[in-house]
Every structure is written in C-alpha cells, then in structure tokens.
Design a protein around this motif. Structure first.
Motif, PDB file in Angstrom:
ATOM      1  N   ASP A  37       0.835  -1.206   0.000  1.00  0.00           N
ATOM      2  CA  ASP A  37       0.000   0.000   0.000  1.00  0.00           C
ATOM      3  C   ASP A  37       0.869   1.256   0.000  1.00  0.00           C
ATOM      4  O   ASP A  37       0.577   2.228  -0.692  1.00  0.00           O
ATOM      5  CB  ASP A  37      -0.938   0.023   1.208  1.00  0.00           C
ATOM      6  CG  ASP A  37      -2.082  -0.975   1.082  1.00  0.00           C
ATOM      7  OD1 ASP A  37      -2.385  -1.392  -0.056  1.00  0.00           O
ATOM      8  OD2 ASP A  37      -2.662  -1.334   2.116  1.00  0.00           O
ATOM      9  N   TYR A  38       1.939   1.219   0.779  1.00  0.00           N
ATOM     10  CA  TYR A  38       2.859   2.359   0.829  1.00  0.00           C
ATOM     11  C   TYR A  38       3.466   2.609  -0.553  1.00  0.00           C
ATOM     12  O   TYR A  38       3.507   3.748  -1.029  1.00  0.00           O
ATOM     13  CB  TYR A  38       3.969   2.118   1.857  1.00  0.00           C
ATOM     14  CG  TYR A  38       4.979   3.233   1.898  1.00  0.00           C
ATOM     15  CD1 TYR A  38       4.744   4.359   2.669  1.00  0.00           C
ATOM     16  CD2 TYR A  38       6.147   3.181   1.134  1.00  0.00           C
ATOM     17  CE1 TYR A  38       5.648   5.408   2.697  1.00  0.00           C
ATOM     18  CE2 TYR A  38       7.052   4.221   1.156  1.00  0.00           C
ATOM     19  CZ  TYR A  38       6.805   5.334   1.928  1.00  0.00           C
ATOM     20  OH  TYR A  38       7.696   6.373   1.943  1.00  0.00           O
ATOM     21  N   VAL A  39       3.913   1.538  -1.214  1.00  0.00           N
ATOM     22  CA  VAL A  39       4.554   1.668  -2.523  1.00  0.00           C
ATOM     23  C   VAL A  39       3.558   2.200  -3.559  1.00  0.00           C
ATOM     24  O   VAL A  39       3.880   3.097  -4.340  1.00  0.00           O
ATOM     25  CB  VAL A  39       5.180   0.335  -2.977  1.00  0.00           C
ATOM     26  CG1 VAL A  39       5.714   0.436  -4.398  1.00  0.00           C
ATOM     27  CG2 VAL A  39       6.291  -0.090  -2.016  1.00  0.00           C
ATOM     28  N   LEU A  40       2.333   1.667  -3.545  1.00  0.00           N
ATOM     29  CA  LEU A  40       1.323   2.158  -4.498  1.00  0.00           C
ATOM     30  C   LEU A  40       1.005   3.628  -4.263  1.00  0.00           C
ATOM     31  O   LEU A  40       0.904   4.410  -5.217  1.00  0.00           O
ATOM     32  CB  LEU A  40       0.055   1.319  -4.398  1.00  0.00           C
ATOM     33  CG  LEU A  40       0.155  -0.086  -4.960  1.00  0.00           C
ATOM     34  CD1 LEU A  40      -1.118  -0.871  -4.665  1.00  0.00           C
ATOM     35  CD2 LEU A  40       0.421  -0.057  -6.458  1.00  0.00           C
ATOM     36  N   ASN A  41       0.869   4.025  -2.999  1.00  0.00           N
ATOM     37  CA  ASN A  41       0.621   5.437  -2.698  1.00  0.00           C
ATOM     38  C   ASN A  41       1.791   6.309  -3.119  1.00  0.00           C
ATOM     39  O   ASN A  41       1.609   7.442  -3.572  1.00  0.00           O
ATOM     40  CB  ASN A  41       0.313   5.623  -1.212  1.00  0.00           C
ATOM     41  CG  ASN A  41      -1.065   5.126  -0.846  1.00  0.00           C
ATOM     42  OD1 ASN A  41      -1.995   5.200  -1.643  1.00  0.00           O
ATOM     43  ND2 ASN A  41      -1.205   4.603   0.352  1.00  0.00           N
TER      44      ASN A  41
END
Length: 69
Positions: A37-41
């Motif tokens: 989720d962090y990487v996608l954001n």
C-alpha cells in the motif's frame, strides 16, 4: 505521458512528449519494506508530482464530494 519503472530498490519515472522524447526523469527509493500500500501510494504521489512539474492539473480522487446524500 508518464512512464514508471517499479523495481525492488527504486521507482524510476519519466515524462515523455508525444514524440516519445524524454522531458524529465527522476528516481526515488521504493521502500518496499513498508508494504505494497505504501509503494502504491508513493507511485501515485510521484505521478502527481510529475504532472505538476509539467503544469498539469492534479485531480484528487480522495477528496470528499459535497452535496446532499
């Protein structure tokens, strides 16, 4: 156009014109240890920053919509 290359250690991004000539590029650490989720954001944020670099309006899809329900 924006191109994104997601790697294990870095996210490389570039802006191209309609003739596929590179206008601007950058590289940011992936920080994959922080989770997907962090990487996608982070990819979304990078894309927005790249659009702002080109003077393009960024649409916030997370903004609350007004009006009655």
């Amino acid at each position: 156009m924006i191109g994104i290359d997601l790697g294990g250690t870095s996210i490389k991004s570039a802006i191209f014109n309609m003739e596929f000539e590179k206008i601007h590029e950058r590289s940011d650490p992936t920080e994959a240890i922080k989770g997907p989720d962090y990487v996608l954001n982070k990819i979304v944020k990078i894309s927005q920053e790249m659009m702002l670099y080109e003077g393009k309006k960024v649409i916030d899809h997370n903004a609350k919509k007004g009006g009655s329900h």
